[in-house]
Scaffold this motif. Structure first.
Motif, PDB file in Angstrom:
ATOM      1  N   ASP A   1       0.878  -1.271  -0.101  1.00 45.10           N
ATOM      2  CA  ASP A   1      -0.171  -0.063   0.062  1.00 45.10           C
ATOM      3  C   ASP A   1       0.916   1.127  -0.156  1.00 45.10           C
ATOM      4  O   ASP A   1       0.643   2.193  -0.756  1.00 45.10           O
ATOM      5  N   GLY A   2       2.054   1.211   1.006  1.00 44.84           N
ATOM      6  CA  GLY A   2       3.078   2.312   0.904  1.00 44.84           C
ATOM      7  C   GLY A   2       3.628   2.526  -0.352  1.00 44.84           C
ATOM      8  O   GLY A   2       3.747   3.917  -0.666  1.00 44.84           O
ATOM      9  N   MET A   3       3.827   1.821  -1.309  1.00 42.96           N
ATOM     10  CA  MET A   3       4.463   1.857  -2.386  1.00 42.96           C
ATOM     11  C   MET A   3       3.488   2.884  -3.464  1.00 42.96           C
ATOM     12  O   MET A   3       4.084   3.780  -4.007  1.00 42.96           O
ATOM     13  N   TYR A   4       2.257   2.558  -3.431  1.00 41.39           N
ATOM     14  CA  TYR A   4       1.278   3.424  -4.075  1.00 41.39           C
ATOM     15  C   TYR A   4       0.937   4.740  -3.415  1.00 41.39           C
ATOM     16  O   TYR A   4       0.877   5.707  -4.253  1.00 41.39           O
ATOM     17  N   GLU A   5       0.775   4.637  -2.247  1.00 34.95           N
ATOM     18  CA  GLU A   5       0.857   6.077  -1.271  1.00 34.95           C
ATOM     19  C   GLU A   5       1.881   7.028  -1.721  1.00 34.95           C
ATOM     20  O   GLU A   5       1.552   8.142  -1.797  1.00 34.95           O
ATOM     21  N   ALA A   6       3.046   6.457  -1.933  1.00 34.09           N
ATOM     22  CA  ALA A   6       4.253   7.392  -1.850  1.00 34.09           C
ATOM     23  C   ALA A   6       4.107   8.110  -3.280  1.00 34.09           C
ATOM     24  O   ALA A   6       4.677   9.223  -3.433  1.00 34.09           O
ATOM     25  N   LEU A   7       3.204   7.552  -4.290  1.00 29.06           N
ATOM     26  CA  LEU A   7       2.910   8.452  -5.385  1.00 29.06           C
ATOM     27  C   LEU A   7       1.675   9.104  -5.559  1.00 29.06           C
ATOM     28  O   LEU A   7       1.002   9.446  -6.376  1.00 29.06           O
ATOM     29  N   GLY A   8       0.857   9.005  -4.200  1.00 27.02           N
ATOM     30  CA  GLY A   8      -0.318   9.807  -4.219  1.00 27.02           C
ATOM     31  C   GLY A   8      -1.430   8.938  -4.801  1.00 27.02           C
ATOM     32  O   GLY A   8      -2.581   9.384  -5.214  1.00 27.02           O
ATOM     33  N   LEU A   9      -1.309   7.586  -4.791  1.00 28.49           N
ATOM     34  CA  LEU A   9      -2.257   6.828  -5.524  1.00 28.49           C
ATOM     35  C   LEU A   9      -2.781   5.654  -4.473  1.00 28.49           C
ATOM     36  O   LEU A   9      -2.265   5.089  -3.420  1.00 28.49           O
ATOM     37  N   PRO A  10      -4.203   5.316  -4.705  1.00 33.03           N
ATOM     38  CA  PRO A  10      -4.685   4.123  -3.746  1.00 33.03           C
ATOM     39  C   PRO A  10      -4.088   3.083  -4.074  1.00 33.03           C
ATOM     40  O   PRO A  10      -3.322   2.735  -5.281  1.00 33.03           O
ATOM     41  N   TRP A  11      -4.103   1.855  -3.427  1.00 33.79           N
ATOM     42  CA  TRP A  11      -3.628   0.639  -3.611  1.00 33.79           C
ATOM     43  C   TRP A  11      -4.384   0.038  -4.821  1.00 33.79           C
ATOM     44  O   TRP A  11      -5.654   0.201  -4.783  1.00 33.79           O
ATOM     45  N   ILE A  12      -3.864  -0.334  -5.767  1.00 35.47           N
ATOM     46  CA  ILE A  12      -4.417  -1.116  -7.255  1.00 35.47           C
ATOM     47  C   ILE A  12      -4.552  -2.576  -6.990  1.00 35.47           C
ATOM     48  O   ILE A  12      -3.340  -3.268  -6.644  1.00 35.47           O
ATOM     49  N   PRO A  13      -5.508  -3.179  -6.999  1.00 29.08           N
ATOM     50  CA  PRO A  13      -5.857  -4.506  -6.881  1.00 29.08           C
ATOM     51  C   PRO A  13      -5.126  -5.197  -7.897  1.00 29.08           C
ATOM     52  O   PRO A  13      -4.832  -4.984  -8.949  1.00 29.08           O
ATOM     53  N   PRO A  14      -4.250  -6.357  -7.491  1.00 23.46           N
ATOM     54  CA  PRO A  14      -3.521  -7.194  -8.678  1.00 23.46           C
ATOM     55  C   PRO A  14      -4.108  -7.352  -9.833  1.00 23.46           C
ATOM     56  O   PRO A  14      -3.581  -7.432 -10.684  1.00 23.46           O
ATOM     57  N   GLU A  15      -5.443  -7.867  -9.653  1.00 27.44           N
ATOM     58  CA  GLU A  15      -6.222  -8.108 -11.073  1.00 27.44           C
ATOM     59  C   GLU A  15      -6.100  -7.044 -11.866  1.00 27.44           C
ATOM     60  O   GLU A  15      -6.348  -7.306 -13.139  1.00 27.44           O
ATOM     61  N   LEU A  16      -6.140  -5.976 -11.783  1.00 29.73           N
ATOM     62  CA  LEU A  16      -6.242  -4.720 -12.615  1.00 29.73           C
ATOM     63  C   LEU A  16      -4.904  -4.382 -13.026  1.00 29.73           C
ATOM     64  O   LEU A  16      -4.511  -3.308 -13.965  1.00 29.73           O
ATOM     65  N   ARG A  17      -3.700  -4.908 -12.808  1.00 36.27           N
ATOM     66  CA  ARG A  17      -2.253  -4.392 -13.059  1.00 36.27           C
ATOM     67  C   ARG A  17      -2.159  -5.126 -14.406  1.00 36.27           C
ATOM     68  O   ARG A  17      -1.117  -5.915 -14.525  1.00 36.27           O
ATOM     69  N   THR A  18      -2.377  -4.475 -15.348  1.00 36.52           N
ATOM     70  CA  THR A  18      -2.344  -4.871 -16.752  1.00 36.52           C
ATOM     71  C   THR A  18      -2.002  -3.624 -17.748  1.00 36.52           C
ATOM     72  O   THR A  18      -1.757  -3.859 -18.869  1.00 36.52           O
ATOM     73  N   ASP A  19      -1.796  -2.502 -17.085  1.00 40.88           N
ATOM     74  CA  ASP A  19      -1.778  -1.385 -18.082  1.00 40.88           C
ATOM     75  C   ASP A  19      -2.804  -1.106 -19.122  1.00 40.88           C
ATOM     76  O   ASP A  19      -2.772  -0.781 -20.123  1.00 40.88           O
ATOM     77  N   ARG A  20      -4.031  -1.333 -18.383  1.00 37.63           N
ATOM     78  CA  ARG A  20      -5.332  -0.982 -19.224  1.00 37.63           C
ATOM     79  C   ARG A  20      -6.273   0.283 -18.494  1.00 37.63           C
ATOM     80  O   ARG A  20      -7.354   0.091 -18.309  1.00 37.63           O
ATOM     81  N   GLY A  21      -5.418   1.180 -18.112  1.00 31.32           N
ATOM     82  CA  GLY A  21      -6.070   2.285 -17.746  1.00 31.32           C
ATOM     83  C   GLY A  21      -6.103   2.465 -16.078  1.00 31.32           C
ATOM     84  O   GLY A  21      -6.881   3.455 -15.547  1.00 31.32           O
ATOM     85  N   GLU A  22      -5.576   1.375 -15.361  1.00 28.48           N
ATOM     86  CA  GLU A  22      -5.666   1.420 -14.068  1.00 28.48           C
ATOM     87  C   GLU A  22      -5.028   2.553 -13.251  1.00 28.48           C
ATOM     88  O   GLU A  22      -5.423   3.061 -12.342  1.00 28.48           O
ATOM     89  N   ILE A  23      -3.904   3.058 -13.789  1.00 27.28           N
ATOM     90  CA  ILE A  23      -3.168   4.077 -12.918  1.00 27.28           C
ATOM     91  C   ILE A  23      -3.950   5.354 -13.257  1.00 27.28           C
ATOM     92  O   ILE A  23      -3.836   5.900 -12.241  1.00 27.28           O
ATOM     93  N   ALA A  24      -4.402   5.658 -14.390  1.00 27.05           N
ATOM     94  CA  ALA A  24      -5.438   6.988 -14.590  1.00 27.05           C
ATOM     95  C   ALA A  24      -6.152   6.917 -13.852  1.00 27.05           C
ATOM     96  O   ALA A  24      -6.802   7.959 -13.123  1.00 27.05           O
ATOM     97  N   ALA A  25      -7.200   5.855 -13.808  1.00 28.86           N
ATOM     98  CA  ALA A  25      -8.211   5.629 -12.831  1.00 28.86           C
ATOM     99  C   ALA A  25      -7.794   5.671 -11.606  1.00 28.86           C
ATOM    100  O   ALA A  25      -8.593   6.386 -10.774  1.00 28.86           O
ATOM    101  N   ALA A  26      -6.926   5.277 -11.168  1.00 27.62           N
ATOM    102  CA  ALA A  26      -6.601   5.361  -9.560  1.00 27.62           C
ATOM    103  C   ALA A  26      -6.256   6.878  -9.464  1.00 27.62           C
ATOM    104  O   ALA A  26      -6.745   7.615  -8.230  1.00 27.62           O
TER     105      ALA A  26
END
Length: 598
Positions: A325-350
């Motif tokens: 969680d902290g790795m994403y929080e360091a970038l100002g992002l919420p934790w991204i569920p593993p199933e979504l980690r496919t580079d199909r828009g999840e970072i922009a949505a976060a």
């Protein structure tokens, strides 16, 4: 350790070779035994090694003859009769039958006529124009073989999620029993719930890495040690490779994020970090802004100002790494569920705060596509309904096969039989604790039509329509076919739309966006078939369909009570497609579902 999946694979090979040899009836018995062995809830080898041989005979479809072969394999690692068959028919049967349209009988004929044993042999024969000269073949079949060779070669290198994840759960349970392990988790594609995986990747947090590695390679379930060192080890368990990596606890979150992937997600996330003067790697998140670097150079080394293990250079302040969680929080992002980690828009949505509130297993209130012994299931209606009630479902649908193209062995029901079967389903439903739907799995023919009488359509509560034949159509034809089926007002759910079987056949290619549009327009659900050999629709197709407003139905296609557990795989597959509870019709209440089922 001999796993149930390994045993099942041997009997599936047995069935294929017997069929290739022209043997009647027996292959079906072996396939049924293989299916029941694969789905058995407990490790069969453990029962045999404990001296409980009768437990094998009590498995449905496993009589004395097959039971003795199961025991023979567990105790010796081989089956003499299978070895004899392999000698008589030295065919790479699993590889060759992965080609669409090439079944065991075809493989046997190609061996007898052309001496084809391997995919390389088959490719050479097809390129030489020899296949079309064999009676019963032709230029179209030969071209189909050539077009599907690449798929057949690559697909067998990966293991089904439904076979690998239970092993991963066992690995985690073992690691959690080691006192020195503070945390552990699966990583890689298995944590992203991809439908097939390469190796089982596991990560453990500990300050005693070498001791944990030593315990891991000494685990009773390990068959062979492939390699080991102070920070990682690889072993073979059954037919699976398991890779363990140990890290210190303060770096566990960074390593978990890094090794979960996917590669595309990690690259995109690292670029996102660079744009914000941050650096991410498997050791942590680092502030590399000019201000942080100036501060770093002007003070002595401290815990928060460390050397980057990748470059050996001093970097700015380490701001995260202990938790994911902290790795994403360091970038100002919420934790991204593993199933979504496919580079199909999840970072922009976060970044926008628009990540979906993903479906979870407990949201499911019923299953609408299951089978009984009326067609190709292995138990009766009452047993399936009882099993569904025990799972806490509010409703449950039986959808046995109607007769039609692609239904093997004449197991489909005629219209008259469907009416009789529906009476039994309703009679069981009247006594059940939950609502029971009388349904059917109709067959979508090559033109997108189903063959059911008006009387049958009016009688049934739910109609699932699925493809079982003509699976070699081009994408445009297949899309038109499936859209035409969705336009039929009698159909409630389009079942396993591609007809694929993972590691066996590729199935139909189609435009998932067009299917989504048609499903939304005609108020028909697209199925996520949870059978681990199907997982059809898959994540990206679900996402494309949901973007057009299509309703989804997650069903197990169960043929016995034990496989109702397949719902686990379907839920995570739908999560890979960004599915929220309201997107899935079998999370709805009974009244809303009844209104949907036209």
């Amino acid at each position: 350790m001999t796993t149930n999946a390994e045993l099942a694979a041997r009997f599936e090979e047995f069935a294929d070779l017997l069929e290739a040899d022209g043997v009647e009836y027996k292959p079906r018995a072996y396939r049924r035994a293989a299916e029941n062995i694969r789905a058995h809830p407990a490790p069969i080898a453990d029962r045999i090694e404990a001296g409980d041989r009768e437990a094998v005979e009590n498995i449905d479809g496993v009589g004395d003859a097959i039971s003795s072969k199961v025991i023979e394999y567990v105790e010796t690692g081989t089956i003499e009769e299978l070895e004899d068959l392999r000698s008589e028919l030295p065919i790479d049967i699993a590889d060759i039958t992965r080609i669409e349209g090439v079944g065991p009988k075809t493989a046997g004929k190609l061996y007898r006529e052309l001496g084809v044993q391997t995919l390389d042999d088959l490719e050479a024969a097809a390129e030489a124009g020899e296949v079309q000269e064999v009676k019963g073949f032709g230029p179209k079949t030969e071209q189909n073989i050539l077009e599907n060779l690449e798929f057949a070669r690559t697909v067998g290198q990966r293991q089904l999620l439904g076979e690998a994840r239970p092993l991963a759960d066992d690995v985690l349970a073992f690691l959690e029993s080691i006192d020195a392990v503070e945390r552990c988790e699966v990583a890689g594609s298995i944590r992203r719930w991809r439908e097939t995986i390469g190796d089982v990747d596991v990560l453990a947090a500990t300050d005693a890495g070498e001791d944990v590695v030593e315990a891991f390679v000494g685990w009773d379930s390990v068959d062979d040690e492939i390699e080991s060192g102070p920070e990682k080890a690889s072993v073979r368990v059954g037919e699976s490779r398991v890779d363990l990596r140990v890290v210190v606890p303060e770096e566990f979150g960074a390593a978990l994020q890094y090794f979960t992937g996917s590669k595309d997600h990690n690259v995109a996330l690292r670029n996102y970090a660079i744009d914000r003067e941050m650096k991410l790697n498997e050791y942590g998140a680092f502030d590399v802004s000019s201000e942080a670097l100036r501060a770093s150079s002007s003070r002595t080394e401290s815990d928060d100002d460390i050397e980057d293990p990748e470059s050996g250079q001093r970097v700015g302040e380490r701001v995260a790494g202990e938790t994911e969680d902290g790795m994403y929080e360091a970038l100002g992002l919420p934790w991204i569920p593993p199933e979504l980690r496919t580079d199909r828009g999840e970072i922009a949505a976060a970044e926008r705060g628009e990540l979906p509130a993903l479906l979870v297993r407990d949201d499911i209130r019923g299953d609408l596509h299951t089978h009984t012994e009326w067609s190709d299931g292995n138990t009766d209606v009452a047993a399936m309904v009882e099993a569904a009630a025990e799972r806490g479902y509010d409703y449950f649908g039986i959808a046995d096969h109607a007769e039609g193209p692609g239904i093997v062995g004449g197991m489909g029901l005629s219209d008259a039989e469907i009416l009789e079967y529906a009476e039994e389903v309703r009679a069981v439903g009247e006594e059940a604790e939950i609502e029971v739907f009388a349904g059917i799995e109709a067959n979508v023919d090559a033109d997108g039509e189903i063959d059911l009488s008006e009387e049958v359509i009016e009688t049934l509560d739910v109609i699932v329509a699925s493809t079982h034949s003509a699976l070699d159509q081009d994408a445009e034809t297949a899309t038109e076919r499936l859209v035409h089926a969705l336009e039929n007002p009698a159909i409630d759910v389009l079942g396993h739309p591609s007809g694929r079987l993972l590691n066996e056949r590729s199935g139909l290619e189609f435009d998932a966006t067009a299917l989504g549009e048609a499903a939304a327009e005609h108020d028909t659900a697209l199925e996520v078939n949870s059978n681990p050999r199907r997982l059809d629709l898959w994540g990206s197709a679900v996402q494309a369909a949901l973007e057009k407003g299509a309703p989804i139905s997650i069903n197990t296609d169960s043929h016995r009570p034990a496989t109702l557990e397949y719902m686990r795989w379907g839920v995570h597959t739908a999560r890979r497609g960004w599915a929220e509870p309201d997107d899935v019709i079998n999370t709805w209440g009974l009244a809303d579902l009844r209104e949907f089922l036209h």
